[in-house]
Design a protein around this motif. Structure first.
Motif, mmCIF file in Angstrom:
data_model
loop_
_atom_site.group_PDB
_atom_site.id
_atom_site.type_symbol
_atom_site.label_atom_id
_atom_site.label_comp_id
_atom_site.label_asym_id
_atom_site.label_seq_id
_atom_site.Cartn_x
_atom_site.Cartn_y
_atom_site.Cartn_z
ATOM 1 N N SER A 148 59.192 32.795 19.383
ATOM 2 C CA SER A 148 59.352 33.104 17.957
ATOM 3 C C SER A 148 59.534 31.815 17.163
ATOM 4 N N ALA A 167 56.365 36.299 15.950
ATOM 5 C CA ALA A 167 56.963 36.339 17.287
ATOM 6 C C ALA A 167 56.119 37.215 18.212
ATOM 7 N N ALA A 351 54.659 30.613 19.721
ATOM 8 C CA ALA A 351 53.984 31.916 19.856
ATOM 9 C C ALA A 351 52.469 31.814 19.682
#
Ligand code: COA
Length: 466
Positions: A148, A167, A351
């Motif tokens: 994230s 995320a 991510a």
């Protein structure tokens, strides 16, 4: 016993900056952003969002869609470079939020840490948790790895158009339905570099973009060399005359600070893998010039950057190479689908690569590719710097997961913000936590941060909105 990614879930904030508005405001040709960088919409966080609540939102989605209860999870790792506290780990905030839904103490039996190494830490977290399961330390439980981040750069800088936020939560299990990691081939490289860093207390990083991009290419290639050596030694891949190891990797997901970087990384890797093969003659015929070589054969980043003549010639060659039929074919087959999400969301730091992997699954499936048994190669890079190259094979039950993927639906309805609103959010002025632009529904948001001069300084409180 295969171990790998059983399922994944994403969370993307509901606000975005349209890159046409951005280009107009900054006096940039919009084509540069769309084609030169590979971005159309940049996701940005609202005033009441941070990387911890994005991580909790992704994890809650993962748990709900799989009917998971906290007792099914033995470890929860959060990998991020947007840390909220010098000491308290981000996964503890996430546990706190999830306990609002599942009950106080419901995750007490589990463990986990926050991992940091710029954009590569999620890959280390996956590797460590897969090995935790392989070592049978997991007592029948699964691991959750969440990546994230908020990619935030200075207003007006050349990196400003490589921002984004979001995320990805991944469920790591034995006999995964989606992807089983190849064993014994994961390869890493690590050195001390200052290509991109964010000193304590500073909100935006100090980045030498071009240096960092070149370092990314070199480090991933070195880790790939080590991966190749292991893949051949352990018999994972068997090479016939004239073949490249990349011929045996069906899909390639790499770190994506922006989409175009993925294309460049693929070009760099293919040049490295193909230049001693018979097909190189066809490449050179099409390119029309010989591939330049640096004056200093050591090929260190310093020697390459100092060789300005080589750099110029190499850029020319690289651009021509990226127009060849062989490159195009490889790009379309192996990478193009992984860039679609990046174009709509932007840079996600840790991510980014996993959003790209998810993107390639959905869009390859939608264009009719049979993914069963396909090998996915991952090229993960984190500034500072370390690279990790690993691979996995898509499992026969993948359709159960992939047929339900719908990026636009999973992102949800988004609101375009004006450049004034964007700049206000970026600078943190004009709005308090209860004055968010978007009205959150069924997600975790931040409602309070303890004031600097109070006993609860820095204490963050979150709530699940209904
Ligand atoms: N139409 C189409 N393309 C255009 C264009 C136009 N009008 N004008 C420029 N471009 C292309 C350039 O040719 C270049 O393409 P190339 O990379 O294939 O050569 C591309 O747009 C980028 O432009 P350029 O001027 O070279 O770079 P920049 O000064 O805009 O900076 C980054 C780009 C990526 C270096 C910068 O945004 C950055 O540093 N971002 C941060 C990246 C990061 O996070 N790195 C660390 C972690 S890996």
């Amino acid at each position: 016993m295969p171990v790998g990614i059983d399922d994944l879930a994403i969370y993307v904030p509901k606000l975005y900056v349209d890159c046409n508005d951005f280009a107009k405001a900054r006096g940039i040709d919009p084509h540069k952003l769309e084609y030169g960088i590979g971005i159309r919409k940049m996701a940005i966080v609202d005033v009441n969002q941070d990387p911890a609540c994005m991580a909790a939102n992704a994890c809650l989605k993962l748990m709900e869609k799989n009917g998971l209860q906290p007792q099914d999870i033995g470890r929860m790792y959060v990998a991020t470079e947007s840390g909220l506290d010098e000491s308290k780990a981000m996964n503890s905030f996430v546990i706190g939020m999830l306990e609002q839904v599942y009950g106080e103490g419901s995750f007490e039996h589990a463990g986990g840490i926050e991992c940091k190494f710029a954009c590569v830490s999620g890959s280390y977290a996956l590797y460590d948790n897969a090995n935790w399961i392989r070592a049978e330390e997991n007592n029948g439980k699964a691991a959750v790895v969440i990546v994230s981040d908020i990619a935030k750069y200075d207003i007006g800088s050349t990196a400003e158009y490589t921002q984004g936020a979001g995320a990805v939560a991944m469920l790591i299990k034995e006999n995964p339905r989606l992807l089983a990691f190849d064993q014994k081939v994961t390869s890493t490289i690590i050195t001390n570099e200052y290509d991109f860093y964010r000193p304590f207390g500073k909100e935006t990083p100090l980045v030498n973009g071009n240096y960092s991009n070149l370092l990314y290419l070199i480090q991933v290639r070195k880790a790939f060399d080590s991966y190749k050596e292991k893949a051949l030694r352990y018999g994972l891949i068997d090479l016939k005359d004239g073949e490249s190891i990349t011929d045996h990797i069906d899909l390639i997901s790499v770190h994506l600070p922006y989409g175009r970087m993925g294309e460049k990384a693929l070009a760099y890797l293919l040049r490295h893998e193909w230049r001693n093969l018979p097909r190189w003659k066809e490449v050179i015929r099409e390119v029309g010039i010989e591939e330049p070589t640096p004056r200093d054969p050591r090929g260190t980043i310093e020697s390459i950057l100092a060789d300005t003549e080589f750099m110029k010639a190499d850029e020319k060659f690289r651009k021509l190479f990226m127009q060849t039929a062989l490159y195009h074919e490889a790009f379309e087959k192996k990478m193009a689908s992984s860039l679609k999400a990046s174009e709509l969301i932007g840079n996600l730091y840790t991510a980014s690569m996993y959003m790209g992997f998810r993107s390639s699954l959905e869009f390859e499936y939608k264009r009719g590719t049979d993914l069963n048994g396909k090998r996915v190669g991952f090229g993960s890079y984190g500034s500072g710097s370390s690279a990790m190259v690993f691979s996995g094979v898509i499992q026969p039950s993948y359709k159960e997961i992939v047929s339900a993927m719908n990026l636009e639906e999973e992102i949800g309805t988004r609101m375009k913000v004006s450049m004034d609103e964007y700049e206000g959010l970026h600078r943190g002025i004009g709005r308090g936590l209860f004055d968010s632009i978007n009205h959150s529904n069924k997600e975790f948001v931040l409602i309070k941060i303890g004031g600097k001069l109070t006993k609860k300084a820095g204490l963050r409180e979150y709530v699940y909105t209904t």
